[in-house]
Design a protein around this motif. Structure first.
Motif, PDB file in Angstrom:
ATOM      1  N   ASP A  95      -0.545  -4.695  -0.496  1.00  0.00           N
ATOM      2  CA  ASP A  95      -0.495  -3.593   0.467  1.00  0.00           C
ATOM      3  C   ASP A  95       0.920  -3.007   0.368  1.00  0.00           C
ATOM      4  OD1 ASP A  95      -0.029  -2.146   2.807  1.00  0.00           O
ATOM      5  OD2 ASP A  95      -1.009  -3.605   4.125  1.00  0.00           O
ATOM      6  N   THR A  97       2.678  -1.532   2.238  1.00  0.00           N
ATOM      7  CA  THR A  97       3.500  -1.649   3.449  1.00  0.00           C
ATOM      8  C   THR A  97       3.894  -3.110   3.723  1.00  0.00           C
ATOM      9  OG1 THR A  97       1.689  -2.002   5.047  1.00  0.00           O
ATOM     10  CG2 THR A  97       2.183   0.281   4.431  1.00  0.00           C
ATOM     11  N   ASP A  98       3.550  -4.008   2.792  1.00  0.00           N
ATOM     12  CA  ASP A  98       3.715  -5.433   3.059  1.00  0.00           C
ATOM     13  C   ASP A  98       4.357  -6.140   1.854  1.00  0.00           C
ATOM     14  OD1 ASP A  98       3.429  -8.140   3.533  1.00  0.00           O
ATOM     15  OD2 ASP A  98       1.271  -8.070   3.900  1.00  0.00           O
ATOM     16  N   LYS A 128      -3.354   1.217  -0.045  1.00  0.00           N
ATOM     17  CA  LYS A 128      -3.013   1.848   1.247  1.00  0.00           C
ATOM     18  C   LYS A 128      -1.958   2.944   1.084  1.00  0.00           C
ATOM     19  CE  LYS A 128      -4.316  -2.336   3.805  1.00  0.00           C
ATOM     20  NZ  LYS A 128      -4.219  -3.125   5.035  1.00  0.00           N
ATOM     21  N   THR A 129      -2.091   3.726   0.027  1.00  0.00           N
ATOM     22  CA  THR A 129      -1.123   4.813  -0.187  1.00  0.00           C
ATOM     23  C   THR A 129      -1.198   5.881   0.897  1.00  0.00           C
ATOM     24  OG1 THR A 129      -2.696   5.855  -1.689  1.00  0.00           O
ATOM     25  CG2 THR A 129      -0.948   4.568  -2.696  1.00  0.00           C
ATOM     26  N   LEU A 131      -0.723   5.211   3.786  1.00  0.00           N
ATOM     27  CA  LEU A 131       0.322   4.775   4.734  1.00  0.00           C
ATOM     28  C   LEU A 131       1.710   4.906   4.110  1.00  0.00           C
ATOM     29  CD1 LEU A 131      -1.402   1.551   6.188  1.00  0.00           C
ATOM     30  CD2 LEU A 131      -1.449   3.882   7.103  1.00  0.00           C
ATOM     31  N   GLU A 132       1.901   5.946   3.346  1.00  0.00           N
ATOM     32  CA  GLU A 132       3.149   6.162   2.609  1.00  0.00           C
ATOM     33  C   GLU A 132       4.383   6.043   3.513  1.00  0.00           C
ATOM     34  OE1 GLU A 132       3.486   6.590  -0.737  1.00  0.00           O
ATOM     35  OE2 GLU A 132       5.654   6.629  -0.388  1.00  0.00           O
ATOM     36  N   GLN A 134       4.965   4.175   5.837  1.00  0.00           N
ATOM     37  CA  GLN A 134       5.329   2.781   6.148  1.00  0.00           C
ATOM     38  C   GLN A 134       5.559   1.942   4.903  1.00  0.00           C
ATOM     39  OE1 GLN A 134       2.143   1.504   8.957  1.00  0.00           O
ATOM     40  NE2 GLN A 134       2.023   3.722   9.279  1.00  0.00           N
ATOM     41  N   ARG A 135       5.665   2.590   3.765  1.00  0.00           N
ATOM     42  CA  ARG A 135       5.827   1.871   2.505  1.00  0.00           C
ATOM     43  C   ARG A 135       7.096   1.006   2.512  1.00  0.00           C
ATOM     44  NH1 ARG A 135       4.757   2.580  -3.201  1.00  0.00           N
ATOM     45  NH2 ARG A 135       3.552   4.486  -2.911  1.00  0.00           N
ATOM     46  N   THR A 136       6.943  -0.248   2.064  1.00  0.00           N
ATOM     47  CA  THR A 136       8.120  -1.106   1.903  1.00  0.00           C
ATOM     48  C   THR A 136       8.288  -1.590   0.456  1.00  0.00           C
ATOM     49  OG1 THR A 136       6.863  -3.065   2.534  1.00  0.00           O
ATOM     50  CG2 THR A 136       8.090  -1.974   4.288  1.00  0.00           C
TER      51      THR A 136
END
Ligand code: G3D
Ligand code: MG
Length: 227
Positions: A95, A97-98, A128-129, A131-132, A134-136
């Protein structure tokens, strides 16, 4: 079960496994690809689920993918080699974002390389792109890592239906190429043995041209919100 008549169209059968931490979107990716659904149904069975999808490549080769999705065991205990044994392709999902889920993918790369060597085509998928914001995990970092491991990198959003078709299509082409390469490498050995490579199954195609409805188990579950 090898097709031996020129007039019989053959279908290449490839096993593809999905691996990755719980909740990264593995089941969503498969359901999006096979059924074009998102979030309406989730697979819940006691063991891994198998879904089939047929496709025809640009050169006319017909392929059936046997896609293995976990039933969430990855949240409770490690998935053993019995799950990925004999796979021609792996889709290692994290993910975007994770960060932890990206580290988990790295562990899978190590394990698959150790257990299956060059026999398996490895794809790494940042899901989950949508959620760009929140990308980490930076795309450049993931690409660099994938290249260093000889893996192929894709980004997807099962939710927004981005990159999914491309992922499966590219993986299928890569598996076909890998198979052809292996065939060439092993041809002399095979001639001596009078058989076909153990890792490849060629089946006679059904003549009715049906689309083989995907096998999606009936039961559903609420996902990560509850677990
Ligand atoms: P898993 O099979 O890897 O465990 P799931 O993951 O497919 O069950 O998905 C886990 C959660 O992530 C689900 O949310 C699902 O809707 C969500 N998800 C999957 N893919 C995407 C995506 O591309 N974008 C976004 N935003 N969410 C996604 P719930 O709420 O059911 O826990
Ligand atoms: Mg799942």
């Amino acid at each position: 079960m090898i097709a031996n008549s020129n007039s019989t169209q053959t279908t290449f059968n490839f096993k593809v496994v999905l691996l990755g931490e719980g909740c990264v979107g593995k089941t969503s990716i498969v359901l999006r690809y096979v059924e074009d659904k998102f979030n309406s149904q989730h697979i819940s069975t006691l063991q891994a689920s198998f879904l089939n999808k047929k496709m025809t490549l640009e050169d006319g080769k017909r392929v059936q993918l046997n896609i293995w999705d976990t039933a969430g065991q990855e949240r409770f205990h490690a998935l053993g080699p019995i799950y990925y044994r004999g796979s021609h392709g792996a889709i290692l999902v994290y993910d975007i974002t994770d960060q932890d889920s990206f580290q988990k993918v790295k562990n899978w790369v190590k394990e698959l390389k150790r257990m299956l060597g060059a026999d398996i085509v490895i794809t790494i998928v940042g899901n989950k792109t949508d959620l760009e914001a929140q990308r980490t995990v930076e795309q450049s970092e993931a690409i660099e890592y994938s290249e260093s491991m000889g893996a192929h990198y894709f980004e997807t959003s099962a939710k927004a239906n981005e990159g999914i078709e491309e992922l499966f299509f590219s993986l299928t082409k890569l598996m076909t190429q890998r198979h052809t390469q292996r065939e060439q490498e092993n041809s002399s050995v095979r001639l001596l043995q009078g058989g076909r490579p153990a890792n490849m199954l060629i089946v006679e195609d059904s003549q009715d041209g049906d689309d083989d409805a995907p096998e999606v188990p009936e039961s559903h579950r609420a996902c990560c919100g509850t677990g």
